[in-house]
Design a protein around this motif. Structure first.
Motif, PDB file in Angstrom:
ATOM      1  N   GLN A 118       0.819  -1.212   0.000  1.00 32.98           N
ATOM      2  CA  GLN A 118       0.000   0.000   0.000  1.00 32.98           C
ATOM      3  C   GLN A 118       0.853   1.261   0.000  1.00 32.98           C
ATOM      4  OE1 GLN A 118      -2.899  -1.234  -0.629  1.00 32.98           O
ATOM      5  NE2 GLN A 118      -1.979  -3.191  -0.022  1.00 32.98           N
ATOM      6  N   THR A 155      -2.204  -6.552  -3.616  1.00 35.78           N
ATOM      7  CA  THR A 155      -2.661  -5.922  -4.852  1.00 35.78           C
ATOM      8  C   THR A 155      -4.173  -5.744  -4.855  1.00 35.78           C
ATOM      9  OG1 THR A 155      -0.808  -6.856  -6.100  1.00 35.78           O
ATOM     10  CG2 THR A 155      -2.734  -6.162  -7.359  1.00 35.78           C
ATOM     11  N   VAL A 210      -6.121  -5.492  -2.195  1.00 35.51           N
ATOM     12  CA  VAL A 210      -6.424  -4.424  -1.232  1.00 35.51           C
ATOM     13  C   VAL A 210      -6.146  -3.061  -1.863  1.00 35.51           C
ATOM     14  CG1 VAL A 210      -5.742  -3.393   0.972  1.00 35.51           C
ATOM     15  CG2 VAL A 210      -6.022  -5.879   0.784  1.00 35.51           C
ATOM     16  N   GLY A 211      -5.029  -2.965  -2.587  1.00 31.81           N
ATOM     17  CA  GLY A 211      -4.699  -1.709  -3.247  1.00 31.81           C
ATOM     18  C   GLY A 211      -5.739  -1.304  -4.270  1.00 31.81           C
ATOM     19  N   ARG A 212      -6.292  -2.265  -4.985  1.00 33.50           N
ATOM     20  CA  ARG A 212      -7.322  -1.939  -5.983  1.00 33.50           C
ATOM     21  C   ARG A 212      -8.594  -1.456  -5.317  1.00 33.50           C
ATOM     22  NH1 ARG A 212      -6.909  -5.033 -11.607  1.00 33.50           N
ATOM     23  NH2 ARG A 212      -4.643  -4.921 -11.855  1.00 33.50           N
ATOM     24  N   VAL A 213      -8.910  -2.030  -4.164  1.00 26.15           N
ATOM     25  CA  VAL A 213     -10.072  -1.534  -3.408  1.00 26.15           C
ATOM     26  C   VAL A 213      -9.848  -0.080  -2.994  1.00 26.15           C
ATOM     27  CG1 VAL A 213     -11.371  -1.801  -1.266  1.00 26.15           C
ATOM     28  CG2 VAL A 213     -10.751  -3.822  -2.604  1.00 26.15           C
ATOM     29  N   LEU A 214      -8.589   0.236  -2.659  1.00 30.71           N
ATOM     30  CA  LEU A 214      -8.235   1.602  -2.253  1.00 30.71           C
ATOM     31  C   LEU A 214      -7.848   2.469  -3.446  1.00 30.71           C
ATOM     32  CD1 LEU A 214      -6.064   0.707   0.897  1.00 30.71           C
ATOM     33  CD2 LEU A 214      -8.458   1.445   0.836  1.00 30.71           C
ATOM     34  N   HIS A 215      -8.156   1.993  -4.662  1.00 32.35           N
ATOM     35  CA  HIS A 215      -7.899   2.733  -5.899  1.00 32.35           C
ATOM     36  C   HIS A 215      -6.407   2.962  -6.133  1.00 32.35           C
ATOM     37  CE1 HIS A 215     -12.212   3.392  -6.082  1.00 32.35           C
ATOM     38  NE2 HIS A 215     -12.167   3.903  -4.864  1.00 32.35           N
ATOM     39  N   ARG A 216      -5.597   1.959  -5.761  1.00 32.24           N
ATOM     40  CA  ARG A 216      -4.173   1.995  -6.088  1.00 32.24           C
ATOM     41  C   ARG A 216      -3.904   0.799  -6.993  1.00 32.24           C
ATOM     42  NH1 ARG A 216      -3.829   2.482  -0.308  1.00 32.24           N
ATOM     43  NH2 ARG A 216      -3.587   4.644   0.341  1.00 32.24           N
ATOM     44  N   ARG A 217      -3.895   1.048  -8.276  1.00 29.14           N
ATOM     45  CA  ARG A 217      -3.857  -0.042  -9.253  1.00 29.14           C
ATOM     46  C   ARG A 217      -2.428  -0.501  -9.500  1.00 29.14           C
ATOM     47  NH1 ARG A 217      -4.127  -0.339 -15.106  1.00 29.14           N
ATOM     48  NH2 ARG A 217      -5.219  -2.231 -15.753  1.00 29.14           N
TER      49      ARG A 217
END
Length: 443
Positions: A67, A120, A122-129
Protein backbone atom coordinates in the motif's frame (compact mmCIF):
# COMPACT_ATOMS: atom_id res chain seq x y z
CA UNK A 1 -4.40 11.92 -49.30
CA UNK A 2 -1.97 9.03 -49.53
CA UNK A 3 1.37 9.35 -47.72
CA UNK A 4 4.60 8.79 -49.65
CA UNK A 5 5.66 5.12 -49.96
CA UNK A 6 8.39 5.43 -47.32
CA UNK A 7 6.02 6.96 -44.76
CA UNK A 8 3.22 4.52 -45.57
CA UNK A 9 5.53 1.53 -45.26
CA UNK A 10 6.82 2.68 -41.91
CA UNK A 11 3.29 3.25 -40.62
CA UNK A 12 2.23 -0.21 -41.76
CA UNK A 13 5.27 -1.79 -40.14
CA UNK A 14 4.64 0.10 -36.92
CA UNK A 15 0.98 -0.92 -36.82
CA UNK A 16 1.73 -4.65 -36.93
CA UNK A 17 1.17 -6.31 -33.58
CA UNK A 18 4.42 -7.22 -31.87
CA UNK A 19 5.05 -10.32 -29.84
CA UNK A 20 3.48 -9.95 -26.43
CA UNK A 21 5.93 -10.09 -23.56
CA UNK A 22 3.44 -9.57 -20.75
CA UNK A 23 1.80 -13.02 -21.05
CA UNK A 24 5.24 -14.63 -20.88
CA UNK A 25 6.01 -12.83 -17.59
CA UNK A 26 2.60 -13.82 -16.21
CA UNK A 27 3.29 -17.41 -17.27
CA UNK A 28 6.67 -17.37 -15.51
CA UNK A 29 4.98 -16.18 -12.33
CA UNK A 30 2.31 -18.87 -12.59
CA UNK A 31 4.95 -21.55 -13.23
CA UNK A 32 6.89 -20.39 -10.16
CA UNK A 33 3.82 -20.74 -7.93
CA UNK A 34 2.48 -23.97 -9.46
CA UNK A 35 5.84 -25.74 -9.41
CA UNK A 36 6.26 -24.69 -5.77
CA UNK A 37 2.82 -26.03 -4.89
CA UNK A 38 3.55 -29.34 -6.61
CA UNK A 39 7.00 -29.88 -5.13
CA UNK A 40 6.25 -28.59 -1.63
CA UNK A 41 2.63 -29.65 -1.10
CA UNK A 42 3.66 -32.40 1.31
CA UNK A 43 5.66 -29.99 3.50
CA UNK A 44 3.42 -26.95 3.24
CA UNK A 45 1.13 -27.91 6.12
CA UNK A 46 4.08 -28.69 8.40
CA UNK A 47 5.83 -25.42 7.54
CA UNK A 48 2.71 -23.37 8.22
CA UNK A 49 2.14 -25.15 11.53
CA UNK A 50 5.74 -24.78 12.76
CA UNK A 51 6.34 -21.24 11.52
CA UNK A 52 2.85 -19.74 11.51
CA UNK A 53 3.75 -16.60 13.48
CA UNK A 54 6.83 -15.88 11.38
CA UNK A 55 5.02 -16.42 8.08
CA UNK A 56 2.06 -14.37 9.26
CA UNK A 57 4.28 -11.46 10.34
CA UNK A 58 6.07 -11.33 6.99
CA UNK A 59 2.83 -11.77 5.06
CA UNK A 60 1.31 -8.78 6.88
CA UNK A 61 4.45 -6.74 6.21
CA UNK A 62 4.22 -7.55 2.49
CA UNK A 63 0.50 -6.74 2.27
CA UNK A 64 0.91 -3.47 4.16
CA UNK A 65 4.05 -2.60 2.20
CA UNK A 66 2.13 -2.97 -1.05
CA UNK A 67 0.00 0.00 0.00
CA UNK A 68 3.05 2.27 0.24
CA UNK A 69 4.07 2.60 -3.37
CA UNK A 70 6.01 5.29 -5.15
CA UNK A 71 5.65 6.21 -8.81
CA UNK A 72 8.90 7.10 -10.50
CA UNK A 73 9.07 9.86 -13.16
CA UNK A 74 8.98 7.28 -15.99
CA UNK A 75 5.73 5.82 -14.61
CA UNK A 76 7.37 2.79 -13.01
CA UNK A 77 5.68 1.91 -9.71
CA UNK A 78 7.81 0.49 -6.88
CA UNK A 79 6.81 -0.93 -3.50
CA UNK A 80 10.15 -0.96 -1.65
CA UNK A 81 8.81 -1.92 1.80
CA UNK A 82 6.93 -4.90 0.39
CA UNK A 83 9.89 -6.03 -1.72
CA UNK A 84 12.30 -5.69 1.22
CA UNK A 85 9.99 -7.81 3.39
CA UNK A 86 9.84 -10.52 0.72
CA UNK A 87 13.63 -10.57 0.36
CA UNK A 88 14.04 -10.76 4.13
CA UNK A 89 11.78 -13.82 4.22
CA UNK A 90 13.83 -15.45 1.44
CA UNK A 91 17.13 -15.06 3.33
CA UNK A 92 15.80 -15.61 6.87
CA UNK A 93 17.52 -18.17 9.11
CA UNK A 94 17.34 -18.24 12.90
CA UNK A 95 14.63 -16.25 14.72
CA UNK A 96 14.85 -15.65 18.46
CA UNK A 97 12.00 -17.40 20.30
CA UNK A 98 10.97 -19.43 17.25
CA UNK A 99 12.14 -22.65 15.53
CA UNK A 100 14.94 -22.28 13.01
CA UNK A 101 13.36 -21.10 9.75
CA UNK A 102 14.33 -24.17 7.74
CA UNK A 103 11.72 -23.63 5.04
CA UNK A 104 12.16 -24.66 1.37
CA UNK A 105 12.40 -22.00 -1.34
CA UNK A 106 9.08 -23.12 -2.85
CA UNK A 107 7.14 -22.37 0.33
CA UNK A 108 8.75 -18.92 0.51
CA UNK A 109 7.61 -18.30 -3.09
CA UNK A 110 4.05 -19.43 -2.29
CA UNK A 111 3.78 -17.17 0.77
CA UNK A 112 5.22 -14.19 -1.07
CA UNK A 113 3.00 -14.70 -4.12
CA UNK A 114 -0.12 -15.04 -1.97
CA UNK A 115 0.76 -11.94 0.04
CA UNK A 116 1.46 -9.89 -3.09
CA UNK A 117 -1.90 -10.92 -4.57
CA UNK A 118 -3.73 -9.94 -1.38
CA UNK A 119 -1.83 -6.65 -1.22
CA UNK A 120 -2.66 -5.92 -4.85
CA UNK A 121 -6.38 -6.64 -4.32
CA UNK A 122 -6.42 -4.42 -1.23
CA UNK A 123 -4.70 -1.71 -3.25
CA UNK A 124 -7.32 -1.94 -5.98
CA UNK A 125 -10.07 -1.53 -3.41
CA UNK A 126 -8.24 1.60 -2.25
CA UNK A 127 -7.90 2.73 -5.90
CA UNK A 128 -4.17 2.00 -6.09
CA UNK A 129 -3.86 -0.04 -9.25
CA UNK A 130 -0.95 -2.44 -9.82
CA UNK A 131 -0.54 -4.48 -12.98
CA UNK A 132 -0.47 -8.23 -12.47
CA UNK A 133 2.70 -8.58 -14.51
CA UNK A 134 4.45 -6.58 -11.77
CA UNK A 135 3.24 -9.11 -9.20
CA UNK A 136 4.42 -11.98 -11.41
CA UNK A 137 7.85 -10.42 -11.97
CA UNK A 138 8.31 -9.79 -8.26
CA UNK A 139 7.29 -13.38 -7.46
CA UNK A 140 9.84 -14.72 -9.93
CA UNK A 141 12.52 -12.42 -8.52
CA UNK A 142 11.92 -13.50 -4.93
CA UNK A 143 11.80 -17.10 -6.10
CA UNK A 144 15.27 -16.68 -7.60
CA UNK A 145 16.61 -15.21 -4.35
CA UNK A 146 15.00 -17.95 -2.25
CA UNK A 147 16.35 -20.68 -4.55
CA UNK A 148 19.87 -19.32 -4.42
CA UNK A 149 19.70 -19.14 -0.62
CA UNK A 150 17.86 -22.38 0.13
CA UNK A 151 17.94 -24.74 -2.87
CA UNK A 152 21.53 -24.45 -4.10
CA UNK A 153 23.56 -27.08 -2.19
CA UNK A 154 26.89 -25.79 -0.93
CA UNK A 155 29.35 -27.60 1.33
CA UNK A 156 27.51 -29.86 3.73
CA UNK A 157 24.53 -30.13 1.35
CA UNK A 158 22.70 -27.15 2.86
CA UNK A 159 22.01 -23.82 1.25
CA UNK A 160 23.63 -20.56 2.23
CA UNK A 161 20.84 -19.77 4.68
CA UNK A 162 22.30 -22.48 6.97
CA UNK A 163 25.58 -20.56 7.16
CA UNK A 164 23.82 -18.22 9.57
CA UNK A 165 23.70 -21.10 12.08
CA UNK A 166 27.44 -21.81 11.82
CA UNK A 167 29.51 -19.66 14.17
CA UNK A 168 32.60 -20.59 12.16
CA UNK A 169 31.39 -18.68 9.10
CA UNK A 170 32.64 -15.07 8.82
CA UNK A 171 29.58 -12.81 9.15
CA UNK A 172 30.84 -10.57 6.35
CA UNK A 173 30.89 -13.55 3.96
CA UNK A 174 27.34 -14.51 4.92
CA UNK A 175 26.22 -10.92 4.34
CA UNK A 176 27.94 -10.70 0.94
CA UNK A 177 26.32 -13.93 -0.28
CA UNK A 178 22.92 -12.77 1.02
CA UNK A 179 23.24 -9.48 -0.84
CA UNK A 180 24.36 -11.31 -3.97
CA UNK A 181 21.28 -13.55 -3.89
CA UNK A 182 19.06 -10.53 -3.26
CA UNK A 183 20.67 -8.65 -6.15
CA UNK A 184 20.13 -11.57 -8.53
CA UNK A 185 16.42 -11.68 -7.71
CA UNK A 186 15.99 -7.91 -7.89
CA UNK A 187 17.61 -7.62 -11.27
CA UNK A 188 15.54 -10.49 -12.64
CA UNK A 189 12.44 -8.57 -11.54
CA UNK A 190 13.70 -5.30 -13.05
CA UNK A 191 14.56 -6.96 -16.35
CA UNK A 192 11.16 -8.65 -16.62
CA UNK A 193 9.23 -5.46 -15.86
CA UNK A 194 11.53 -3.52 -18.21
CA UNK A 195 10.80 -5.91 -21.06
CA UNK A 196 7.05 -5.55 -20.54
CA UNK A 197 7.28 -1.75 -20.39
CA UNK A 198 9.39 -1.73 -23.55
CA UNK A 199 6.73 -3.73 -25.37
CA UNK A 200 3.82 -1.72 -23.94
CA UNK A 201 5.35 1.63 -24.86
CA UNK A 202 7.05 0.49 -28.08
CA UNK A 203 10.49 1.44 -26.78
CA UNK A 204 13.86 -0.09 -27.62
CA UNK A 205 14.60 -2.82 -25.08
CA UNK A 206 18.01 -1.34 -24.23
CA UNK A 207 16.45 2.07 -23.58
CA UNK A 208 13.68 0.65 -21.37
CA UNK A 209 16.10 -1.47 -19.34
CA UNK A 210 18.50 1.45 -18.94
CA UNK A 211 15.63 3.60 -17.65
CA UNK A 212 14.48 0.85 -15.27
CA UNK A 213 17.97 0.22 -13.89
CA UNK A 214 18.75 3.92 -13.58
CA UNK A 215 15.59 4.79 -11.68
CA UNK A 216 15.74 1.69 -9.49
CA UNK A 217 19.35 2.23 -8.46
CA UNK A 218 18.71 4.14 -5.23
CA UNK A 219 15.94 1.80 -4.12
CA UNK A 220 17.92 -1.28 -5.17
CA UNK A 221 20.87 -0.40 -2.94
CA UNK A 222 18.49 0.03 -0.01
CA UNK A 223 16.71 -3.24 -0.74
CA UNK A 224 19.99 -5.15 -0.94
CA UNK A 225 20.77 -4.08 2.62
CA UNK A 226 17.29 -4.31 4.15
CA UNK A 227 16.71 -8.04 3.66
CA UNK A 228 20.04 -9.23 5.11
CA UNK A 229 19.72 -6.68 7.93
CA UNK A 230 16.44 -8.26 9.06
CA UNK A 231 18.02 -11.72 8.87
CA UNK A 232 20.99 -10.63 11.01
CA UNK A 233 18.78 -8.95 13.62
CA UNK A 234 16.27 -11.83 13.87
CA UNK A 235 18.50 -14.18 15.99
CA UNK A 236 18.86 -11.39 18.56
CA UNK A 237 15.51 -9.56 18.71
CA UNK A 238 13.13 -12.07 17.08
CA UNK A 239 10.27 -10.73 14.98
CA UNK A 240 11.07 -7.20 16.16
CA UNK A 241 13.81 -7.42 13.53
CA UNK A 242 11.16 -6.85 10.87
CA UNK A 243 10.22 -3.26 11.79
CA UNK A 244 13.76 -2.45 12.94
CA UNK A 245 15.41 -3.78 9.80
CA UNK A 246 12.85 -2.18 7.50
CA UNK A 247 13.16 1.27 9.09
CA UNK A 248 16.02 2.37 6.77
CA UNK A 249 13.92 1.19 3.81
CA UNK A 250 10.95 3.20 5.04
CA UNK A 251 13.16 6.30 5.28
CA UNK A 252 14.44 5.66 1.76
CA UNK A 253 10.86 5.31 0.56
CA UNK A 254 9.96 8.67 2.14
CA UNK A 255 12.97 10.36 0.53
CA UNK A 256 12.26 8.93 -2.93
CA UNK A 257 8.59 9.82 -2.67
CA UNK A 258 9.50 13.39 -1.70
CA UNK A 259 11.88 13.58 -4.67
CA UNK A 260 9.22 12.39 -7.11
CA UNK A 261 6.67 14.78 -5.60
CA UNK A 262 9.06 17.74 -5.91
CA UNK A 263 9.87 16.81 -9.48
CA UNK A 264 6.18 16.51 -10.35
CA UNK A 265 5.53 19.92 -8.78
CA UNK A 266 8.43 21.42 -10.74
CA UNK A 267 7.03 20.03 -13.97
CA UNK A 268 3.56 21.34 -13.15
CA UNK A 269 5.04 24.79 -12.60
CA UNK A 270 6.71 24.72 -16.01
CA UNK A 271 3.52 23.34 -17.60
CA UNK A 272 1.55 26.22 -16.07
CA UNK A 273 4.07 28.72 -17.45
CA UNK A 274 3.75 27.09 -20.87
CA UNK A 275 0.02 27.83 -20.87
CA UNK A 276 0.72 31.57 -20.85
CA UNK A 277 0.64 31.68 -24.66
CA UNK A 278 -2.60 29.69 -24.72
CA UNK A 279 -4.34 31.98 -22.22
CA UNK A 280 -3.17 35.03 -24.17
CA UNK A 281 -4.55 33.52 -27.39
CA UNK A 282 -1.24 33.06 -29.19
CA UNK A 283 -1.34 29.25 -29.45
CA UNK A 284 -4.14 26.64 -29.57
CA UNK A 285 -5.22 25.01 -26.33
CA UNK A 286 -3.10 21.99 -25.45
CA UNK A 287 -0.47 22.64 -28.13
CA UNK A 288 2.49 22.83 -25.74
CA UNK A 289 1.50 19.70 -23.82
CA UNK A 290 0.97 17.76 -27.07
CA UNK A 291 4.36 18.80 -28.43
CA UNK A 292 6.00 17.87 -25.13
CA UNK A 293 4.28 14.48 -25.01
CA UNK A 294 5.23 13.73 -28.61
CA UNK A 295 8.81 14.87 -28.02
CA UNK A 296 9.16 12.57 -25.02
CA UNK A 297 7.76 9.64 -27.02
CA UNK A 298 10.21 10.29 -29.85
CA UNK A 299 13.14 10.61 -27.44
CA UNK A 300 12.32 7.35 -25.68
CA UNK A 301 11.86 5.60 -29.01
CA UNK A 302 15.38 6.77 -29.92
CA UNK A 303 16.79 5.42 -26.66
CA UNK A 304 17.75 8.73 -25.05
CA UNK A 305 18.74 8.90 -21.39
CA UNK A 306 16.26 9.97 -18.73
CA UNK A 307 18.15 13.22 -17.96
CA UNK A 308 18.02 14.23 -21.62
CA UNK A 309 14.33 13.38 -21.81
CA UNK A 310 13.59 15.56 -18.79
CA UNK A 311 15.31 18.64 -20.27
CA UNK A 312 13.66 17.94 -23.61
CA UNK A 313 10.21 17.83 -22.01
CA UNK A 314 10.75 21.16 -20.27
CA UNK A 315 12.04 22.78 -23.49
CA UNK A 316 9.13 21.39 -25.49
CA UNK A 317 6.61 22.72 -22.98
CA UNK A 318 8.17 26.20 -23.23
CA UNK A 319 9.09 26.17 -26.92
CA UNK A 320 6.47 28.80 -27.89
CA UNK A 321 6.99 31.08 -24.89
CA UNK A 322 8.61 33.73 -27.09
CA UNK A 323 5.30 34.37 -28.83
CA UNK A 324 4.21 36.52 -25.88
CA UNK A 325 6.42 39.25 -27.33
CA UNK A 326 4.56 39.36 -30.65
CA UNK A 327 2.41 42.38 -31.46
CA UNK A 328 -0.16 40.20 -33.22
CA UNK A 329 -0.61 36.44 -32.97
CA UNK A 330 0.49 34.07 -35.73
CA UNK A 331 -2.56 32.39 -37.32
CA UNK A 332 -3.35 29.30 -35.20
CA UNK A 333 -0.01 29.86 -33.42
CA UNK A 334 1.65 27.72 -36.11
CA UNK A 335 5.29 28.84 -36.00
CA UNK A 336 6.07 26.27 -38.71
CA UNK A 337 4.28 28.58 -41.16
CA UNK A 338 6.10 31.73 -39.99
CA UNK A 339 9.09 33.24 -41.80
CA UNK A 340 12.48 31.79 -40.72
CA UNK A 341 13.54 35.13 -39.19
CA UNK A 342 10.32 35.27 -37.18
CA UNK A 343 10.84 31.71 -35.99
CA UNK A 344 14.36 32.53 -34.78
CA UNK A 345 13.16 35.70 -33.08
CA UNK A 346 10.40 33.81 -31.22
CA UNK A 347 12.82 31.09 -30.14
CA UNK A 348 15.44 33.60 -28.99
CA UNK A 349 12.89 35.60 -26.99
CA UNK A 350 11.60 32.45 -25.30
CA UNK A 351 15.14 31.36 -24.47
CA UNK A 352 15.92 34.81 -23.06
CA UNK A 353 12.92 34.61 -20.74
CA UNK A 354 13.87 31.12 -19.55
CA UNK A 355 17.51 32.10 -18.92
CA UNK A 356 16.33 34.71 -16.44
CA UNK A 357 15.38 31.86 -14.11
CA UNK A 358 19.14 31.05 -13.85
CA UNK A 359 18.37 27.33 -13.42
CA UNK A 360 17.21 26.31 -16.89
CA UNK A 361 20.13 27.36 -19.10
CA UNK A 362 20.28 23.93 -20.76
CA UNK A 363 16.55 24.13 -21.52
CA UNK A 364 17.04 27.61 -22.99
CA UNK A 365 19.77 26.29 -25.30
CA UNK A 366 17.43 23.57 -26.56
CA UNK A 367 14.68 26.12 -27.19
CA UNK A 368 17.04 28.37 -29.13
CA UNK A 369 18.19 25.56 -31.43
CA UNK A 370 14.70 24.34 -32.34
CA UNK A 371 14.40 26.53 -35.45
CA UNK A 372 17.69 25.52 -37.09
CA UNK A 373 17.10 23.56 -40.32
CA UNK A 374 18.68 20.12 -40.43
CA UNK A 375 20.65 21.04 -43.54
CA UNK A 376 22.84 23.26 -41.33
CA UNK A 377 23.87 20.10 -39.52
CA UNK A 378 24.34 18.04 -42.67
CA UNK A 379 26.05 20.65 -44.85
CA UNK A 380 27.80 22.97 -42.40
CA UNK A 381 28.36 20.62 -39.43
CA UNK A 382 26.53 23.05 -37.17
CA UNK A 383 26.10 21.72 -33.63
CA UNK A 384 22.36 21.44 -33.05
CA UNK A 385 21.32 19.26 -30.07
CA UNK A 386 19.25 16.22 -30.96
CA UNK A 387 16.66 17.46 -28.47
CA UNK A 388 16.19 20.66 -30.49
CA UNK A 389 15.73 18.63 -33.67
CA UNK A 390 13.10 16.53 -31.91
CA UNK A 391 11.16 19.63 -30.80
CA UNK A 392 11.26 20.95 -34.37
CA UNK A 393 9.71 17.75 -35.74
CA UNK A 394 7.16 17.36 -32.91
CA UNK A 395 6.06 20.99 -33.23
CA UNK A 396 5.70 20.68 -37.00
CA UNK A 397 3.65 17.51 -36.60
CA UNK A 398 1.22 19.21 -34.21
CA UNK A 399 1.02 22.36 -36.34
CA UNK A 400 0.35 20.42 -39.55
CA UNK A 401 -2.15 18.03 -37.92
CA UNK A 402 -3.80 20.87 -35.95
CA UNK A 403 -3.72 18.65 -32.89
CA UNK A 404 -6.11 16.13 -34.44
CA UNK A 405 -5.54 12.39 -34.18
CA UNK A 406 -7.68 11.04 -37.03
CA UNK A 407 -5.88 9.04 -39.71
CA UNK A 408 -6.25 11.62 -42.49
CA UNK A 409 -4.83 14.45 -40.35
CA UNK A 410 -1.90 12.30 -39.25
CA UNK A 411 -1.11 11.21 -42.80
CA UNK A 412 -1.35 14.79 -44.09
CA UNK A 413 1.01 16.02 -41.37
CA UNK A 414 3.50 13.23 -42.07
CA UNK A 415 3.40 14.02 -45.78
CA UNK A 416 4.15 17.71 -45.15
CA UNK A 417 7.06 16.77 -42.90
CA UNK A 418 8.30 14.25 -45.44
CA UNK A 419 8.56 17.03 -48.04
CA UNK A 420 11.15 18.72 -45.83
CA UNK A 421 13.03 15.53 -44.96
CA UNK A 422 16.77 16.07 -44.85
CA UNK A 423 16.35 19.82 -45.42
CA UNK A 424 14.27 21.06 -42.51
CA UNK A 425 13.88 17.87 -40.51
CA UNK A 426 16.29 15.20 -39.28
CA UNK A 427 15.38 11.90 -41.05
CA UNK A 428 16.26 9.86 -37.94
CA UNK A 429 13.88 11.93 -35.83
CA UNK A 430 11.14 11.69 -38.45
CA UNK A 431 11.43 7.90 -38.49
CA UNK A 432 11.14 7.90 -34.70
CA UNK A 433 8.06 10.14 -35.02
CA UNK A 434 6.41 7.64 -37.36
CA UNK A 435 7.17 4.82 -34.92
CA UNK A 436 5.36 6.71 -32.16
CA UNK A 437 2.27 7.73 -34.13
CA UNK A 438 0.37 4.61 -33.10
CA UNK A 439 2.19 4.13 -29.80
CA UNK A 440 0.03 2.73 -26.99
CA UNK A 441 -0.71 5.28 -24.31
CA UNK A 442 -0.72 2.88 -21.33
CA UNK A 443 2.43 2.21 -19.33
Amino acid sequence: MTPPPRVGALIATRARPSRRVEPIVLLLGAITVLSSLITESARLDLAVRDHSSVLAAFAVAIVVGEQFRVQMPSGRVAAPVSTASAIALAVLGSVEGHPVFDVPAGIVAIVVAGSLCVGTLVGRVLHRRTHWYVVAARTVGVGVTASLMRAVPLDGGAGEWAWQLDDGRPPWLVAVVMMGAAAAGLYVEIILTGLVRAQRRSLPVASALSEELGEAQALTLGLLAAGPLVAFLAPVVGLAALPLGLLPMVLTYVAVRRYTTNRATYRQTIATLSQLTEVAGYTPTGHASRVASRSVSIARSMGMHAEQVQDLEYAALLHDLGQVGLRSPIPDGATVLAAPDDQRRIASEGARIVRRTEVLDRVADLMEGQTTPFRHVREWNEKVPIESRIIKVANAFDDFSHGRTDASSIEAALERIHLGLGYEYDPEVVEALIRTVHQPSHT
